[in-house]
Every structure is written in C-alpha cells, then in structure tokens.
Enzyme design. Structure first.
Site, mmCIF file in Angstrom:
data_model
loop_
_atom_site.group_PDB
_atom_site.id
_atom_site.type_symbol
_atom_site.label_atom_id
_atom_site.label_comp_id
_atom_site.label_asym_id
_atom_site.label_seq_id
_atom_site.Cartn_x
_atom_site.Cartn_y
_atom_site.Cartn_z
ATOM 1 N N GLY A 88 -31.039 -48.631 7.836
ATOM 2 C CA GLY A 88 -31.283 -50.077 8.119
ATOM 3 C C GLY A 88 -32.687 -50.424 8.831
ATOM 4 O O GLY A 88 -33.442 -49.564 8.995
ATOM 5 N N ILE A 97 -33.224 -50.532 12.120
ATOM 6 C CA ILE A 97 -33.417 -49.573 13.360
ATOM 7 C C ILE A 97 -33.804 -48.334 12.597
ATOM 8 O O ILE A 97 -34.720 -47.497 13.128
ATOM 9 C CB ILE A 97 -32.276 -49.458 14.185
ATOM 10 C CG1 ILE A 97 -32.310 -50.866 14.985
ATOM 11 C CG2 ILE A 97 -32.651 -48.377 14.933
ATOM 12 C CD1 ILE A 97 -30.988 -50.956 15.806
ATOM 13 N N ARG A 130 -25.687 -46.110 2.131
ATOM 14 C CA ARG A 130 -24.905 -46.448 0.958
ATOM 15 C C ARG A 130 -25.442 -46.578 -0.087
ATOM 16 O O ARG A 130 -25.032 -46.006 -1.377
ATOM 17 C CB ARG A 130 -24.050 -47.909 1.340
ATOM 18 C CG ARG A 130 -23.153 -48.111 2.228
ATOM 19 C CD ARG A 130 -22.710 -49.501 2.457
ATOM 20 N NE ARG A 130 -23.590 -50.192 3.108
ATOM 21 C CZ ARG A 130 -23.346 -51.297 3.476
ATOM 22 N NH1 ARG A 130 -22.386 -52.034 3.320
ATOM 23 N NH2 ARG A 130 -24.610 -52.193 3.946
ATOM 24 N N ILE A 188 -27.453 -43.424 18.529
ATOM 25 C CA ILE A 188 -27.710 -44.723 19.207
ATOM 26 C C ILE A 188 -26.920 -45.648 18.592
ATOM 27 O O ILE A 188 -27.449 -46.762 18.874
ATOM 28 C CB ILE A 188 -29.287 -44.909 19.197
ATOM 29 C CG1 ILE A 188 -29.936 -44.596 17.883
ATOM 30 C CG2 ILE A 188 -29.811 -43.846 20.288
ATOM 31 C CD1 ILE A 188 -29.650 -45.526 16.829
ATOM 32 N N ARG A 198 -23.072 -46.203 17.243
ATOM 33 C CA ARG A 198 -21.651 -46.639 17.783
ATOM 34 C C ARG A 198 -20.981 -45.405 18.283
ATOM 35 O O ARG A 198 -21.094 -44.392 17.348
ATOM 36 C CB ARG A 198 -20.714 -47.631 17.268
ATOM 37 C CG ARG A 198 -21.251 -48.789 16.960
ATOM 38 C CD ARG A 198 -21.127 -49.664 18.346
ATOM 39 N NE ARG A 198 -21.627 -50.958 18.324
ATOM 40 C CZ ARG A 198 -22.721 -51.692 18.618
ATOM 41 N NH1 ARG A 198 -23.809 -50.412 18.855
ATOM 42 N NH2 ARG A 198 -23.048 -52.938 18.620
ATOM 43 N N ASP A 238 -26.250 -42.029 23.534
ATOM 44 C CA ASP A 238 -26.424 -43.240 24.276
ATOM 45 C C ASP A 238 -25.036 -43.906 23.948
ATOM 46 O O ASP A 238 -24.932 -44.818 24.795
ATOM 47 C CB ASP A 238 -27.443 -44.105 23.450
ATOM 48 C CG ASP A 238 -27.631 -45.168 24.426
ATOM 49 O OD1 ASP A 238 -27.773 -45.219 25.556
ATOM 50 O OD2 ASP A 238 -27.692 -46.267 23.974
ATOM 51 N N GLU A 291 -16.412 -45.392 25.856
ATOM 52 C CA GLU A 291 -17.154 -46.321 26.570
ATOM 53 C C GLU A 291 -16.192 -47.438 27.226
ATOM 54 O O GLU A 291 -15.171 -47.730 26.547
ATOM 55 C CB GLU A 291 -18.113 -47.145 25.726
ATOM 56 C CG GLU A 291 -19.488 -46.123 25.178
ATOM 57 C CD GLU A 291 -20.360 -47.295 24.579
ATOM 58 O OE1 GLU A 291 -20.384 -48.383 24.600
ATOM 59 O OE2 GLU A 291 -21.001 -46.696 23.724
ATOM 60 N N HIS A 313 -25.484 -46.240 27.198
ATOM 61 C CA HIS A 313 -25.653 -47.494 26.061
ATOM 62 C C HIS A 313 -26.818 -48.202 26.390
ATOM 63 O O HIS A 313 -26.260 -49.544 26.311
ATOM 64 C CB HIS A 313 -24.298 -48.184 25.952
ATOM 65 C CG HIS A 313 -24.172 -48.871 24.505
ATOM 66 N ND1 HIS A 313 -22.888 -49.090 24.051
ATOM 67 C CD2 HIS A 313 -25.217 -49.309 23.793
ATOM 68 C CE1 HIS A 313 -23.129 -49.517 22.808
ATOM 69 N NE2 HIS A 313 -24.538 -49.695 22.500
#
Length: 319
Positions: free
Chosen positions: A159, A161, A181, A237, A239, A263, A268, A286
């Site tokens: 994407g 990022i 995908r 970085i 999830r 991260d 979490e 994070h």
C-alpha cells in the site's frame, strides 16, 4: 450535518484516543471536546452524553463498535486517526448513513522511516553492539554483521506505506519483492510474488506492512518464518495480529531466523512476554507513525474531513 442556523455552534466531538495537550487544544478550538481516552471514560461519556455526540475520533486499535454507534443517535461522522481502521465497524456506521474516514497518508513517511531504522538496527545488531561496547568488548571480539545494501527485501502489503518503504530501501540498493492481493502498476521495479511463503523464500528480510483484521491474522506463521530462513530478519510495523507470536518465539529459539524488530504486538499495550528474553529482538512501543509532524497532520486531516462533511461534500479519505 449543520445548517445555516447552527453553523456557528461547535460540534460535539468524542475523542477516544490519548492525545497530547497541544493537539487536544487544536480540537477544542473548533469542537466541544469530550475526552475519553480509556474504556471507563468511554463508557461514561457514551452513557452520559451519547445523545449529544456528533463526531467521533478514534483509531484502528481502539475502534468504534456497533453498540457504541447505536448509542449515538446524532453521530454524523466517525474517523480513525491513522490509516488503520480494523476495529471501526464500518458496516454499522454506513447502515446509519454515517460518514466514515481515516487518516490515510498522514504518517506514511514517518512509518517508513521507522521501518528502515528497525531493519538496520536488527541486521546490524545495533543494540547488541552497544551492549557489548558498554561491557568493554571491542569489535575484534564480535561477530561481523551483514550489510543491507544489495540484499533482497520482501514487503508484505504494498500500500502507500509499503511503497514508501520500498523507495527508501531502493536508496540502499536493495532488490524489492512484495506480496499483495494483486500486482500493483505503481510498484515499478519491484517483483510481485503470489504467495507470502514464496516471498519469504526469496527475501533476505521481510517487512510486514499489510492491514490488520481477520483476513491477515497470523499470516506470518511458522511456515513463512521457516521460508525466511536462519539468516532472515522480520520487521513488523503493521499490526501485531499479522505475526503468530508463539511461532516467532519458537523460530527465534531454534535459530530458524536471525532476528526480529517489532513495533506492534498481539499483546498491546503489554509487551510480548515470550519475546523479551531474546537479545536478537528489538521492540518499540507502537510509535512508528508517531512524530509531532505526523500527529499534527492527522488532526489537520480530521478537521478537513469534518469541514467537507459539514459542507455536504464527500470526505477526503473515505472508508
């Protein structure tokens, strides 16, 4: 949506995430702010003032549930602060005609910068090198660590990022592959792989930058880690849910991968207990997307989305 008769009235905003005082002040200049950064405050705010709330600002991890939406009869717009929105019930919001948006693009550069910092620190073993130096050990008694230039970087999730990570890695003369995908026409110079295992087998290093949610839960599993191999490094970085923590701990213990830099975690905000004993694991809390510049950009975009919604225009970053 406001009318001419209410244009000067400040909209009531429910803030569900912690923000520094400076950023909350920006919101208070424009909205009547209800600050509810934890579950207890959230429940109290919705119970006590749910009938007044017109806007919600949350993030992907905190989200906004269908039952919360049902308790907010005047809600007109719900926004995720950053790019992630996995726990924001978009279907429930849209069923009510509520505008839904996110902070896409506001922290992409910051996340990409942090990704390269984690990758370099892991491959070059910077924490271990510093620890050794403080213990009086000089370089002659330390193992040589590989460079990143000329190596193969696999990116899971190409994407916005992912593409920024790729551009930075190309500056290090790295060869870039990715799994998505579908292939992307805007990923020039990057090789597409139709499976994550195939990408991991090809790559020296694997960066996880895909969206969270049920479809990607534990996508990086024992098979992917084995394919990455004993010289491979993993960076996450995205999830925490994308990486099987137990499988990662087993791979590290068995020497099936060389190191990991994370991260984000499944546990979490608690740290991943099973990974804390490994010297070849780097952990940050994070913060990949957090900088004064990126947080200010998310606030500015949220305000711009609200202004568009008030004016009857489409929001700038719809979901």
């Amino acid at each position: 949506m406001t009318t001419d008769n209410t244009a000067k009235r400040r909209l009531v905003l429910l803030l569900l995430i912690p923000l520094a005082d400076d950023f909350k002040a920006l919101l208070r200049e424009r909205f009547e702010l209800i600050d509810a950064p934890d579950p207890a405050a959230r429940a109290a705010a919705i119970a006590g003032r749910g009938a007044e709330i017109e806007l919600v600002l949350t993030n992907g991890a905190t989200g906004l549930r269908a039952d919360d939406i049902a308790a907010l009869p005047r809600l007109g717009l719900a926004a995720a602060q950053g790019a992630g929105y996995e726990n924001l019930d978009i279907a429930a919001a849209k069923a009510r005609g509520i505008a839904v948006c996110n902070g896409a693009g506001t922290n992409d550069s910051c996340v990409a910068d942090h990704t390269l910092a984690l990758l370099l620190a892991s491959v070059r073993a910077l924490p271990q090198q510093e620890k050794a130096l403080r213990a009086g050990i000089w370089r002659d008694d330390l193992p040589l660590r590989p460079s990143v230039n000329g190596r193969r970087l696999g990116i899971f999730g190409m994407g916005a990022i992912g593409r920024k990570i790729a551009r930075r890695a190309q500056a290090f003369e790295m060869e870039i592959g990715y799994h998505n995908r579908r292939p992307r026409e805007d990923a020039a110079g990057c090789r597409y792989f139709d499976s994550l295992v195939a990408l991991a087998e090809w790559a020296d290093f694997l960066v996880v930058a895909a969206p969270g949610g049920p479809a990607t839960r534990h996508a990086v599993n024992a098979e992917v880690l084995a394919a990455l191999g004993p010289q491979g490094h993993l960076v996450n970085i995205a999830r925490g849910s994308l990486v099987d923590t137990a499988a990662l701990a087993e791979a590290l213990a068995a020497g099936r991968i060389a190191g990991a830099a994370l991260d984000v975690y499944e546990s979490e905000p608690k740290p991943p207990e099973t990974l804390l004993g490994f010297d070849n694991v780097i952990l940050t809390p994070h913060i990949a997307g957090w900088s004064p510049e990126s947080i200010r950009a998310t606030i500015d975009l949220f305000i711009a989305n609200v202004q568009a919604w008030e004016a009857g225009r489409p929001v700038l970053t719809p979901l």
